[in-house]
Motif scaffolding. Structure first.
Motif, PDB file in Angstrom:
ATOM      1  N   VAL A 137       0.838  -1.203   0.000  1.00 28.62           N
ATOM      2  CA  VAL A 137       0.000   0.000   0.000  1.00 28.62           C
ATOM      3  C   VAL A 137       0.870   1.248   0.000  1.00 28.62           C
ATOM      4  O   VAL A 137       0.603   2.209  -0.732  1.00 28.62           O
ATOM      5  CB  VAL A 137      -0.963  -0.010   1.216  1.00 28.62           C
ATOM      6  N   GLU A 138       1.933   1.253   0.800  1.00 28.67           N
ATOM      7  CA  GLU A 138       2.841   2.402   0.848  1.00 28.67           C
ATOM      8  C   GLU A 138       3.509   2.617  -0.512  1.00 28.67           C
ATOM      9  O   GLU A 138       3.573   3.745  -1.007  1.00 28.67           O
ATOM     10  CB  GLU A 138       3.901   2.190   1.930  1.00 28.67           C
ATOM     11  N   ASP A 139       3.986   1.550  -1.133  1.00 29.24           N
ATOM     12  CA  ASP A 139       4.611   1.625  -2.453  1.00 29.24           C
ATOM     13  C   ASP A 139       3.623   2.188  -3.474  1.00 29.24           C
ATOM     14  O   ASP A 139       3.945   3.089  -4.257  1.00 29.24           O
ATOM     15  CB  ASP A 139       5.085   0.233  -2.868  1.00 29.24           C
ATOM     16  N   PHE A 140       2.393   1.683  -3.457  1.00 27.98           N
ATOM     17  CA  PHE A 140       1.357   2.137  -4.383  1.00 27.98           C
ATOM     18  C   PHE A 140       1.072   3.627  -4.191  1.00 27.98           C
ATOM     19  O   PHE A 140       0.972   4.392  -5.152  1.00 27.98           O
ATOM     20  CB  PHE A 140       0.084   1.309  -4.180  1.00 27.98           C
ATOM     21  N   GLY A 141       0.960   4.055  -2.938  1.00 23.92           N
ATOM     22  CA  GLY A 141       0.710   5.470  -2.646  1.00 23.92           C
ATOM     23  C   GLY A 141       1.833   6.366  -3.125  1.00 23.92           C
ATOM     24  O   GLY A 141       1.592   7.438  -3.699  1.00 23.92           O
ATOM     25  N   GLU A 142       3.075   5.940  -2.893  1.00 21.91           N
ATOM     26  CA  GLU A 142       4.220   6.724  -3.365  1.00 21.91           C
ATOM     27  C   GLU A 142       4.239   6.805  -4.888  1.00 21.91           C
ATOM     28  O   GLU A 142       4.563   7.850  -5.464  1.00 21.91           O
ATOM     29  CB  GLU A 142       5.527   6.115  -2.843  1.00 21.91           C
ATOM     30  N   HIS A 143       3.877   5.717  -5.542  1.00 20.14           N
ATOM     31  CA  HIS A 143       3.813   5.708  -7.010  1.00 20.14           C
ATOM     32  C   HIS A 143       2.742   6.692  -7.496  1.00 20.14           C
ATOM     33  O   HIS A 143       2.971   7.446  -8.456  1.00 20.14           O
ATOM     34  CB  HIS A 143       3.520   4.296  -7.521  1.00 20.14           C
ATOM     35  N   GLN A 144       1.596   6.704  -6.837  1.00 18.89           N
ATOM     36  CA  GLN A 144       0.532   7.637  -7.210  1.00 18.89           C
ATOM     37  C   GLN A 144       1.002   9.086  -7.053  1.00 18.89           C
ATOM     38  O   GLN A 144       0.719   9.927  -7.903  1.00 18.89           O
ATOM     39  CB  GLN A 144      -0.718   7.407  -6.344  1.00 18.89           C
ATOM     40  N   LEU A 145       1.735   9.387  -5.983  1.00 24.46           N
ATOM     41  CA  LEU A 145       2.256  10.744  -5.773  1.00 24.46           C
ATOM     42  C   LEU A 145       3.256  11.127  -6.867  1.00 24.46           C
ATOM     43  O   LEU A 145       3.250  12.269  -7.341  1.00 24.46           O
ATOM     44  CB  LEU A 145       2.899  10.858  -4.393  1.00 24.46           C
ATOM     45  N   ARG A 146       4.098  10.168  -7.273  1.00 26.67           N
ATOM     46  CA  ARG A 146       5.043  10.445  -8.376  1.00 26.67           C
ATOM     47  C   ARG A 146       4.292  10.762  -9.659  1.00 26.67           C
ATOM     48  O   ARG A 146       4.671  11.662 -10.411  1.00 26.67           O
ATOM     49  CB  ARG A 146       5.989   9.260  -8.590  1.00 26.67           C
ATOM     50  N   LEU A 147       3.209  10.037  -9.924  1.00 28.59           N
ATOM     51  CA  LEU A 147       2.403  10.288 -11.132  1.00 28.59           C
ATOM     52  C   LEU A 147       1.787  11.685 -11.083  1.00 28.59           C
ATOM     53  O   LEU A 147       1.788  12.404 -12.084  1.00 28.59           O
ATOM     54  CB  LEU A 147       1.313   9.238 -11.278  1.00 28.59           C
ATOM     55  N   ILE A 148       1.290  12.084  -9.936  1.00 32.44           N
ATOM     56  CA  ILE A 148       0.697  13.416  -9.789  1.00 32.44           C
ATOM     57  C   ILE A 148       1.751  14.501 -10.012  1.00 32.44           C
ATOM     58  O   ILE A 148       1.520  15.473 -10.726  1.00 32.44           O
ATOM     59  CB  ILE A 148       0.025  13.571  -8.411  1.00 32.44           C
ATOM     60  N   ASP A 149       2.946  14.301  -9.418  1.00 32.51           N
ATOM     61  CA  ASP A 149       4.040  15.268  -9.618  1.00 32.51           C
ATOM     62  C   ASP A 149       4.407  15.387 -11.085  1.00 32.51           C
ATOM     63  O   ASP A 149       4.585  16.493 -11.606  1.00 32.51           O
ATOM     64  CB  ASP A 149       5.273  14.859  -8.809  1.00 32.51           C
ATOM     65  N   GLN A 150       4.528  14.257 -11.772  1.00 30.56           N
ATOM     66  CA  GLN A 150       4.877  14.270 -13.193  1.00 30.56           C
ATOM     67  C   GLN A 150       3.787  14.967 -14.011  1.00 30.56           C
ATOM     68  O   GLN A 150       4.087  15.726 -14.931  1.00 30.56           O
ATOM     69  CB  GLN A 150       5.107  12.858 -13.710  1.00 30.56           C
ATOM     70  N   GLN A 151       2.547  14.716 -13.672  1.00 28.65           N
ATOM     71  CA  GLN A 151       1.440  15.332 -14.397  1.00 28.65           C
ATOM     72  C   GLN A 151       1.438  16.857 -14.194  1.00 28.65           C
ATOM     73  O   GLN A 151       1.201  17.604 -15.146  1.00 28.65           O
ATOM     74  CB  GLN A 151       0.113  14.734 -13.940  1.00 28.65           C
TER      75      GLN A 151
END
Length: 145
Positions: free
Chosen positions: A128-142
């Protein structure tokens, strides 16, 4: 089973994606700790009432007192039975079995994994932590464009 919904417009190459999955192998049981199994006795404590006048009861009481390694208090009932009161947050006497869950992350999407890289998390909370961090990276990139 419900069909997968996939957006086909504007797809990037498979290597631009990561796939997060949770699988539960069929017909596989593993021994589990009380906490993992959601054991009520572990969470709240429990009582074992034993009749020490019987051979089985005497053996059970001796085991609890000398070999169980559990924390308990002893009480006697008016009927002469021994009540062992066990504190919470210690292993009960049940062998719990559960179906394991596999928490995986792999490169790629439904079209394939071009790098062949796959990771498996030991605990769901790590996944869950890994998934959340990945989602934050996607938001930053967007937001960067």
């Amino acid at each position: 089973m419900q069909p997968m919904n996939r957006v086909d417009r504007g797809l990037l190459a498979p290597g631009a994606y990561q796939t997060y999955s949770i699988a539960q192998p069929p017909d596989t049981l593993v021994r589990a700790a009380c906490e993992e199994a959601g054991c009520v006795a572990w969470a709240r404590g429990w009582q074992s009432t034993i009749d020490e006048s019987t051979q089985l009861g005497a053996q059970q009481a001796a085991y609890i007192r000398t070999q169980s390694g559990r924390t308990f208090r002893e009480q006697r009932t008016a009927a002469g039975l021994t009540v062992f009161v066990f504190e919470a947050r210690q292993r009960c006497f049940t062998d719990h079995k559960t179906r394991p869950q596999l928490f995986a992350v792999r490169d790629g999407d439904w079209r394939g994994n071009p790098t062949g890289r796959t990771r498996q998390h030991a605990r769901g909370s790590d996944w869950v932590e890994d998934f959340g961090e990945h989602q934050l990276r996607l938001i930053d990139q967007q937001q960067k464009g």
